[in-house]
Design an enzyme around this catalytic site. Structure first.
Site, PDB file in Angstrom:
ATOM      1  N   ASN A  21       0.854  -1.193   0.000  1.00 46.32           N
ATOM      2  CA  ASN A  21       0.000   0.000   0.000  1.00 46.32           C
ATOM      3  C   ASN A  21       0.887   1.239   0.000  1.00 46.32           C
ATOM      4  OD1 ASN A  21      -2.856   1.080   0.422  1.00 46.32           O
ATOM      5  ND2 ASN A  21      -1.695   2.188   1.972  1.00 46.32           N
ATOM      6  N   TYR A  31       0.506   9.867   4.740  1.00 44.19           N
ATOM      7  CA  TYR A  31       0.231  10.122   6.155  1.00 44.19           C
ATOM      8  C   TYR A  31       1.347  11.013   6.682  1.00 44.19           C
ATOM      9  CZ  TYR A  31      -1.707   5.448   5.029  1.00 44.19           C
ATOM     10  OH  TYR A  31      -2.315   4.379   4.421  1.00 44.19           O
ATOM     11  N   ARG A  32       0.972  12.144   7.265  1.00 46.77           N
ATOM     12  CA  ARG A  32       1.999  13.088   7.721  1.00 46.77           C
ATOM     13  C   ARG A  32       2.903  12.463   8.798  1.00 46.77           C
ATOM     14  NH1 ARG A  32      -2.540  15.931  11.124  1.00 46.77           N
ATOM     15  NH2 ARG A  32      -1.979  15.152  13.195  1.00 46.77           N
ATOM     16  N   TRP A  62      -1.079   7.452  10.504  1.00 44.04           N
ATOM     17  CA  TRP A  62      -2.117   6.802   9.709  1.00 44.04           C
ATOM     18  C   TRP A  62      -3.353   6.699  10.577  1.00 44.04           C
ATOM     19  CZ3 TRP A  62       2.326   3.078   8.986  1.00 44.04           C
ATOM     20  CH2 TRP A  62       2.500   2.251  10.089  1.00 44.04           C
ATOM     21  N   GLU A 122      -1.399   0.999  -5.027  1.00 48.96           N
ATOM     22  CA  GLU A 122      -1.315   2.340  -5.626  1.00 48.96           C
ATOM     23  C   GLU A 122      -0.238   2.408  -6.694  1.00 48.96           C
ATOM     24  OE1 GLU A 122      -1.917   1.819  -2.471  1.00 48.96           O
ATOM     25  OE2 GLU A 122      -3.636   3.075  -1.940  1.00 48.96           O
ATOM     26  N   ASP A 130      -4.402  21.773  10.278  1.00 52.72           N
ATOM     27  CA  ASP A 130      -4.861  20.824   9.252  1.00 52.72           C
ATOM     28  C   ASP A 130      -5.733  21.464   8.174  1.00 52.72           C
ATOM     29  OD1 ASP A 130      -5.033  18.172   8.235  1.00 52.72           O
ATOM     30  OD2 ASP A 130      -4.775  17.479  10.296  1.00 52.72           O
TER      31      ASP A 130
HETATM   32  C1  LIG Z   1      -1.428  16.508   1.953  1.00 48.62           C
HETATM   33  C2  LIG Z   1      -2.188  15.351   2.535  1.00 48.62           C
HETATM   34  C3  LIG Z   1      -1.900  14.903   3.815  1.00 48.62           C
HETATM   35  C4  LIG Z   1      -2.590  13.843   4.372  1.00 48.62           C
HETATM   36  N1  LIG Z   1      -2.281  13.429   5.641  1.00 48.62           N
HETATM   37  C5  LIG Z   1      -2.914  12.369   6.167  1.00 48.62           C
HETATM   38  C6  LIG Z   1      -2.558  11.906   7.459  1.00 48.62           C
HETATM   39  O1  LIG Z   1      -1.705  12.462   8.137  1.00 48.62           O
HETATM   40  N2  LIG Z   1      -3.194  10.793   7.930  1.00 48.62           N
HETATM   41  C7  LIG Z   1      -4.149  10.130   7.208  1.00 48.62           C
HETATM   42  O2  LIG Z   1      -4.657   9.110   7.678  1.00 48.62           O
HETATM   43  N3  LIG Z   1      -4.532  10.581   6.006  1.00 48.62           N
HETATM   44  C8  LIG Z   1      -3.923  11.674   5.453  1.00 48.62           C
HETATM   45  N4  LIG Z   1      -4.282  12.122   4.215  1.00 48.62           N
HETATM   46  C9  LIG Z   1      -5.344  11.427   3.479  1.00 48.62           C
HETATM   47  C10 LIG Z   1      -4.850  10.110   2.944  1.00 48.62           C
HETATM   48  O3  LIG Z   1      -3.677  10.278   2.186  1.00 48.62           O
HETATM   49  C11 LIG Z   1      -5.913   9.429   2.105  1.00 48.62           C
HETATM   50  O4  LIG Z   1      -7.008   9.142   2.937  1.00 48.62           O
HETATM   51  C12 LIG Z   1      -5.421   8.162   1.407  1.00 48.62           C
HETATM   52  O5  LIG Z   1      -6.467   7.606   0.638  1.00 48.62           O
HETATM   53  C13 LIG Z   1      -4.914   7.162   2.400  1.00 48.62           C
HETATM   54  O6  LIG Z   1      -4.402   6.067   1.716  1.00 48.62           O
HETATM   55  P1  LIG Z   1      -4.915   4.592   2.035  1.00 48.62           P
HETATM   56  O7  LIG Z   1      -6.335   4.525   1.530  1.00 48.62           O
HETATM   57  O8  LIG Z   1      -3.990   3.745   1.237  1.00 48.62           O
HETATM   58  O9  LIG Z   1      -4.805   4.391   3.494  1.00 48.62           O
HETATM   59  C14 LIG Z   1      -3.608  13.207   3.627  1.00 48.62           C
HETATM   60  C15 LIG Z   1      -3.909  13.654   2.342  1.00 48.62           C
HETATM   61  C16 LIG Z   1      -3.206  14.711   1.799  1.00 48.62           C
HETATM   62  C17 LIG Z   1      -3.547  15.197   0.419  1.00 48.62           C
END
Ligand SMILES: Cc1cc2nc3c(=O)[nH]c(=O)nc-3n(C[C@H](O)[C@H](O)[C@H](O)COP(=O)(O)O)c2cc1C
Length: 522
Positions: A176, A180-181, A194, A271, A320
């Site tokens: 995957n 996630y920051r 996450w 992805e 955020d």
């Molecule tokens: C700039 C940016 C920062 C993000 N930061 C987070 C984060 O810190 N934690 C989180 O869970 N999702 C964050 N997201 C949203 C996830 O990237 C998004 O939900 C993504 O689909 C997660 O991938 P996954 O479905 O493979 O878990 C962020 C999105 C963006 C555009």
């Protein structure tokens, strides 16, 4: 031709007049945020929002380093990143794949060959080495060598904000990539934010489950606490599960891959394949030096490491995309075991805060690309709009072709059951003749069409971790508004009025005389 890497993409931005090089000194602590925030909110002469992508070449405290920000930060750049004139082109390509019928005869099969050949372009390719290995640091490295931003004054520290976080499903072996920051704790460790409904969080939970026997009694309970924890539930030493999970992080990749990390794909879809589909060329991967994962070969920076299964630490606060700070909470800790990078790596980042900012355009692209996929399970769906100020999880406006009573509510429930759309706090359902992108039309018709007590549907369920108003973290209520015309079969027996529309004869007559009239009206 697809962009080979971040540098190729930067050159394309430059050629398109979409890049500004900033040679004045700028500080990664707060100052770059203030500059970028102002740029994100500027309009060009045609009224388009988002300013330019910014390449900072003179960073306070980081001589020789460069930092890219706002690369996706306008409708135009988002299309440029995915190499399309309209995001609907991608939706059309998805639709073409979904439309495939069983071939009727030999000729039909021959016609399918190009599509099958194209499929081959999507899968990632592992190659022996790549530019991300130009410098390999197993011992002497520090995260503080990179110009990582502190975005907002009350942030808990510096945060890596645009990372592609790579994990592997312990059951299926599938990888995957999620964004996630990551809060910098020290030279070699960060937070790993996450959220609990995200795919990497499930990989972590699965590793936790595997770390104790199924009948594991107290230990099993401990796993449940760790898996559930987002409120500081720390465990007694004896109850802690042991073990770690490998995690790799890529910073500064080809734009299609960075974008794919935010795509809410089903957990079993890698992805890397989505990125391959978007750029129509496989993503090249190389093996990590210290962990069992593969990473994008052309990335600027790779962090290899692991999270311990028994370790949570306070993460946040962080300014955020809601426009508020997300509060401190407990998340796993990422320990870095090795850093590899290109020579003179370009640090790629973003800021989030009050919209519109860069993530708004990434979200809009997700909206367009996902429409055909949403239509697979909600066939009556005509169009959707997630207004930028609704920060994607607060408001979704959907138009439907209504064919039976109660269908608007069926659609709401379907959306609340669909991947990350489950977080949608407010859904407004309108009839197909309403343009969901015309907020004036939506406001006029939706508010005219509702009897609030009758047409508002409340439900309880999972909500976004960033929702600061819900009764509990991650759990709260959601609202659907049925703003469709009401039918007698739905118990509405009064006559429904016609919408005011001028007849075509009068319109044509005024059209013909409009030039003359317009002069008089000047
Ligand atoms: C700039 C940016 C920062 C993000 N930061 C987070 C984060 O810190 N934690 C989180 O869970 N999702 C964050 N997201 C949203 C996830 O990237 C998004 O939900 C993504 O689909 C997660 O991938 P996954 O479905 O493979 O878990 C962020 C999105 C963006 C555009």
């Amino acid at each position: 031709m697809p962009y080979d890497d971040l540098r190729d993409w930067i050159r394309a931005l430059d050629r398109a007049g979409e890049l500004k090089r900033i040679r004045t000194e700028a500080d990664p602590i707060l100052e770059i945020t203030e500059i970028t925030d102002r740029v994100s909110k500027t309009r060009d002469s045609q009224g388009a929002l988002g300013g330019k992508a910014l390449l900072f070449e003179n960073l306070k405290g980081y001589p020789g380093r460069t930092l890219l920000i706002n690369q996706f930060g306008s409708a135009r750049r988002m299309k440029l990143a995915l190499e399309v004139d309209s995001l609907d082109e991608i939706a059309d390509r998805i639709r073409a794949f979904l439309d495939v019928k069983s071939p009727q005869g030999f000729l039909d099969k021959v016609k399918m060959l190009p599509m099958l050949a194209e499929l081959g372009k999507f899968f990632p390719k592992t190659v022996p080495t790549g530019p991300c290995k130009e410098v390999i640091l197993r011992e002497h490295f520090s995260l503080l060598d990179f110009p990582i931003l502190q975005c907002w004054p009350k942030d808990g520290g510096r945060f890596i904000t645009l990372p592609c976080v790579i994990t592997r499903d312990p059951r299926t072996g599938k990888r995957n990539v999620g964004m996630y920051r990551m809060q910098i704790y020290d030279e070699r460790s960060t937070g790993m934010h996450w959220q609990r409904q995200k795919v990497a969080a499930e990989h972590y939970r699965e590793r936790l489950r595997q770390s104790v026997p199924a009948e594991g009694g107290a230990a099993r309970g401990a796993v449940d606490i760790m898996a559930r924890s987002s409120g500081g539930a720390m465990l007694a030493a004896g109850d802690r599960p042991s073990g770690r999970m490998d995690v790799a992080v890529a910073i500064g990749t080809e734009p299609a891959l960075t974008f794919s990390a935010i795509v809410p794909a089903p957990p079993d879809v890698e992805e890397f394949i989505i990125a391959g589909f978007l750029r129509q060329k496989p993503i090249e991967l190389v093996k990590c030096e210290t962990i069992d994962l593969e990473v994008p070969a052309h990335a600027e920076i790779i962090l290899e490491g692991y999270v311990n299964l028994d370790e949570l630490r306070a993460e946040g606060p962080f300014g955020d995309h809601t426009g508020f700070y997300s509060l401190e909470d407990q998340y796993p800790v990422f320990h870095v075991t090795c850093v590899t990078h290109r020579k003179d790596p370009i640090y790629s980042t973003t800021i989030v805060g009050k919209p519109p900012q860069e993530d708004a355009w990434m979200g809009k692209a997700v909206e367009r690309i996902f429409l055909p996929l949403m239509k697979l399970t909600i066939p009556e769906l005509v169009d959707i709009n997630l207004p930028i100020e609704g920060i994607f999880h607060n408001l979704m406006i959907v138009s439907i072709r209504k064919s039976y009573p109660g269908q608007a509510r069926k659609v709401m429930n379907a959306i609340w059951s669909l991947g990350q759309a489950m977080f949608t706090k407010c859904i407004v359902v309108v009839d197909e003749d309403v343009d969901v992108h015309d907020l004036a039309d939506v406001t006029l018709k939706a508010l005219n069409n509702i009897d609030p007590e009758r047409d508002i549907q409340f439900t309880l369920g999972p909500v976004d971790s960033l929702d600061h108003a819900s009764r509990l973290p991650d759990y709260g209520s959601k609202m659907g508004i049925d703003a469709t015309r009401k039918w007698s079969s739905e118990g509405f027996t009064r006559p429904w009025p016609d919408e005011i529309v001028m007849d075509s004869k009068t319109r044509a007559m005024v059209d013909a005389r409009w030039k003359v009239l317009a002069k008089e009206l000047e």
